[in-house]
Design a protein around this motif. Structure first.
Motif, PDB file in Angstrom:
ATOM      1  N   GLN A 239      40.024  30.258  36.519  1.00 52.84           N
ATOM      2  CA  GLN A 239      39.517  29.606  35.684  1.00 52.84           C
ATOM      3  C   GLN A 239      39.237  30.073  34.159  1.00 52.84           C
ATOM      4  OE1 GLN A 239      36.136  29.661  37.819  1.00 52.84           O
ATOM      5  NE2 GLN A 239      34.832  30.859  37.195  1.00 52.84           N
ATOM      6  N   MET A 240      38.747  29.427  33.328  1.00 51.77           N
ATOM      7  CA  MET A 240      39.063  29.505  31.535  1.00 51.77           C
ATOM      8  C   MET A 240      37.278  30.123  31.357  1.00 51.77           C
ATOM      9  SD  MET A 240      41.403  28.951  30.392  1.00 51.77           S
ATOM     10  CE  MET A 240      41.289  28.293  28.754  1.00 51.77           C
ATOM     11  N   LYS A 241      37.827  31.141  30.936  1.00 45.17           N
ATOM     12  CA  LYS A 241      36.262  31.919  30.392  1.00 45.17           C
ATOM     13  C   LYS A 241      36.457  32.105  28.747  1.00 45.17           C
ATOM     14  CE  LYS A 241      33.367  34.795  32.570  1.00 45.17           C
ATOM     15  NZ  LYS A 241      32.822  35.160  33.792  1.00 45.17           N
ATOM     16  N   GLY A 242      35.724  31.225  27.892  1.00 42.69           N
ATOM     17  CA  GLY A 242      35.698  30.975  26.843  1.00 42.69           C
ATOM     18  C   GLY A 242      36.723  30.398  26.871  1.00 42.69           C
ATOM     19  N   LYS A 243      37.624  31.270  25.376  1.00 44.35           N
ATOM     20  CA  LYS A 243      39.361  31.549  25.141  1.00 44.35           C
ATOM     21  C   LYS A 243      40.297  32.035  26.492  1.00 44.35           C
ATOM     22  CE  LYS A 243      39.522  30.902  20.253  1.00 44.35           C
ATOM     23  NZ  LYS A 243      40.185  29.140  19.907  1.00 44.35           N
ATOM     24  N   GLY A 244      39.724  32.897  26.766  1.00 48.18           N
ATOM     25  CA  GLY A 244      40.044  33.357  28.325  1.00 48.18           C
ATOM     26  C   GLY A 244      40.368  33.215  29.388  1.00 48.18           C
ATOM     27  N   ILE A 245      41.005  33.882  30.271  1.00 51.74           N
ATOM     28  CA  ILE A 245      41.365  33.248  31.511  1.00 51.74           C
ATOM     29  C   ILE A 245      40.739  33.939  32.712  1.00 51.74           C
ATOM     30  CG2 ILE A 245      42.674  32.513  33.501  1.00 51.74           C
ATOM     31  CD1 ILE A 245      44.499  31.911  31.406  1.00 51.74           C
ATOM     32  N   GLU A 246      39.531  33.845  33.280  1.00 53.75           N
ATOM     33  CA  GLU A 246      39.404  34.819  34.755  1.00 53.75           C
ATOM     34  C   GLU A 246      40.146  35.093  36.226  1.00 53.75           C
ATOM     35  OE1 GLU A 246      34.762  35.797  35.740  1.00 53.75           O
ATOM     36  OE2 GLU A 246      34.750  34.183  37.291  1.00 53.75           O
ATOM     37  N   PHE A 247      40.299  35.970  36.672  1.00 57.36           N
ATOM     38  CA  PHE A 247      41.250  35.162  37.482  1.00 57.36           C
ATOM     39  C   PHE A 247      40.626  36.256  39.011  1.00 57.36           C
ATOM     40  CE2 PHE A 247      44.115  35.597  34.357  1.00 57.36           C
ATOM     41  CZ  PHE A 247      45.286  34.972  34.409  1.00 57.36           C
ATOM     42  N   SER A 248      40.306  35.803  40.238  1.00 53.93           N
ATOM     43  CA  SER A 248      40.005  36.054  41.121  1.00 53.93           C
ATOM     44  C   SER A 248      41.334  35.752  41.921  1.00 53.93           C
ATOM     45  CB  SER A 248      39.581  35.112  42.211  1.00 53.93           C
ATOM     46  OG  SER A 248      38.384  34.829  41.242  1.00 53.93           O
ATOM     47  N   LEU A 249      42.306  36.856  42.446  1.00 51.29           N
ATOM     48  CA  LEU A 249      43.569  37.908  43.048  1.00 51.29           C
ATOM     49  C   LEU A 249      43.307  38.682  43.984  1.00 51.29           C
ATOM     50  CD1 LEU A 249      45.240  38.533  39.514  1.00 51.29           C
ATOM     51  CD2 LEU A 249      45.278  36.290  41.166  1.00 51.29           C
ATOM     52  N   GLY A 250      41.890  38.032  45.171  1.00 56.36           N
ATOM     53  CA  GLY A 250      41.989  38.610  46.040  1.00 56.36           C
ATOM     54  C   GLY A 250      41.106  40.755  46.182  1.00 56.36           C
ATOM     55  N   TYR A 251      41.381  40.578  45.143  1.00 56.33           N
ATOM     56  CA  TYR A 251      40.382  41.835  44.435  1.00 56.33           C
ATOM     57  C   TYR A 251      39.352  41.575  44.670  1.00 56.33           C
ATOM     58  CZ  TYR A 251      45.110  43.508  42.343  1.00 56.33           C
ATOM     59  OH  TYR A 251      46.650  43.184  42.516  1.00 56.33           O
ATOM     60  N   SER A 252      38.439  43.360  44.885  1.00 54.24           N
ATOM     61  CA  SER A 252      36.830  43.145  45.115  1.00 54.24           C
ATOM     62  C   SER A 252      36.247  42.875  43.786  1.00 54.24           C
ATOM     63  CB  SER A 252      36.550  44.596  46.072  1.00 54.24           C
ATOM     64  OG  SER A 252      36.796  45.606  44.148  1.00 54.24           O
ATOM     65  N   HIS A 253      37.007  42.561  42.455  1.00 54.06           N
ATOM     66  CA  HIS A 253      36.279  41.961  41.560  1.00 54.06           C
ATOM     67  C   HIS A 253      37.225  40.775  40.581  1.00 54.06           C
ATOM     68  CE1 HIS A 253      38.876  45.261  40.853  1.00 54.06           C
ATOM     69  NE2 HIS A 253      39.431  44.456  39.179  1.00 54.06           N
ATOM     70  N   THR A 254      36.768  40.461  40.123  1.00 52.56           N
ATOM     71  CA  THR A 254      37.553  39.451  38.504  1.00 52.56           C
ATOM     72  C   THR A 254      37.901  40.177  37.599  1.00 52.56           C
ATOM     73  OG1 THR A 254      35.516  38.426  37.973  1.00 52.56           O
ATOM     74  CG2 THR A 254      36.367  37.155  40.268  1.00 52.56           C
ATOM     75  N   ILE A 255      39.243  39.752  37.124  1.00 53.91           N
ATOM     76  CA  ILE A 255      39.402  39.828  36.063  1.00 53.91           C
ATOM     77  C   ILE A 255      39.958  39.399  35.191  1.00 53.91           C
ATOM     78  CG2 ILE A 255      42.117  40.943  35.058  1.00 53.91           C
ATOM     79  CD1 ILE A 255      42.853  41.629  38.189  1.00 53.91           C
ATOM     80  N   THR A 256      39.412  39.316  33.553  1.00 52.40           N
ATOM     81  CA  THR A 256      39.591  38.492  32.599  1.00 52.40           C
ATOM     82  C   THR A 256      40.454  39.160  31.858  1.00 52.40           C
ATOM     83  OG1 THR A 256      37.115  38.467  33.257  1.00 52.40           O
ATOM     84  CG2 THR A 256      38.485  37.944  31.146  1.00 52.40           C
ATOM     85  N   VAL A 257      41.766  37.621  31.274  1.00 47.07           N
ATOM     86  CA  VAL A 257      42.208  38.343  30.226  1.00 47.07           C
ATOM     87  C   VAL A 257      42.395  37.917  29.163  1.00 47.07           C
ATOM     88  CG1 VAL A 257      44.551  38.243  30.017  1.00 47.07           C
ATOM     89  CG2 VAL A 257      43.670  38.849  32.426  1.00 47.07           C
ATOM     90  N   ASN A 258      42.136  37.910  27.606  1.00 49.45           N
ATOM     91  CA  ASN A 258      41.561  37.705  26.843  1.00 49.45           C
ATOM     92  C   ASN A 258      42.732  37.179  25.679  1.00 49.45           C
ATOM     93  OD1 ASN A 258      38.884  37.361  26.829  1.00 49.45           O
ATOM     94  ND2 ASN A 258      38.816  39.282  26.822  1.00 49.45           N
TER      95      ASN A 258
END
Length: 179
Positions: free
Chosen positions: A98-117
């Protein structure tokens, strides 16, 4: 013997402005601008609506640089005119973006989400939560940004879960053989 690729002219489409000042090559178009320094032994000139590159000698390194320079210039002209895109698919239960500002937040089965700018000059687009489109004018940066996203969860060979390029084929393996 000169480079076969290097001898080919690069067509300049309408709306793209090319300038060569000594060894400095710059291109400007509707999507942006870019510049490149030609290596030693390579000369460039604009003739009408084409860019022509010539090698000053016939040494091995010069021939290599001739073809490389022509390919880079052709990519730059295409990038500022049309741009480059890479499309990635997210496959797996609960995997989404999902979009988070200009970056993307990924939910990929880990215990946390990953944000990529996005790096400078790159734009992300999400048509749906299972597809990411990476856009930009620099072919190398677009490819690297897409590879960095794919690296977050590379596709695995058993169920095919992970992030893959849309045109990529995942070679599947058989699971455990049951009795």
């Amino acid at each position: 013997m000169a480079s076969h690729i290097g001898k080919l002219p690069v067509a300049i489409p309408a709306g793209v402005e090319v300038t060569i000042n000594g060894q400095n090559f710059s291109v400007k178009g509707p999507k942006g601008s870019d510049s490149y320094t030609l290596p030693e032994g390579i000369r460039g000139k604009v003739e009408g609506t084409e860019v022509l590159l010539t090698a000053v000698d016939d040494e091995r390194q010069t021939r290599s640089n001739h073809g490389l320079s022509r390919s880079i210039i052709a990519s730059m002209v295409k990038g500022v005119h049309e741009g480059f895109t890479k499309t990635l698919d997210i496959i797996g239960t609960g995997y989404r973006a999902q979009m988070k500002g200009k970056g993307i937040e990924f939910s990929l089965g880990y215990s946390h989400t990953i944000t990529v700018n996005p790096p400078e000059g790159i734009e992300y687009e999400l048509p749906n939560q299972n597809q990411v489109i990476v856009k930009g004018t620099d072919k190398q940066v677009v490819g690297q940004a897409a590879a960095n996203i794919r690296k977050l969860r590379a596709p695995e060979p058993y169920k095919g879960k992970g992030i893959k390029y849309t045109d990529e084929h995942i070679v599947r393996k058989a699971g455990k053989a049951g009795k």
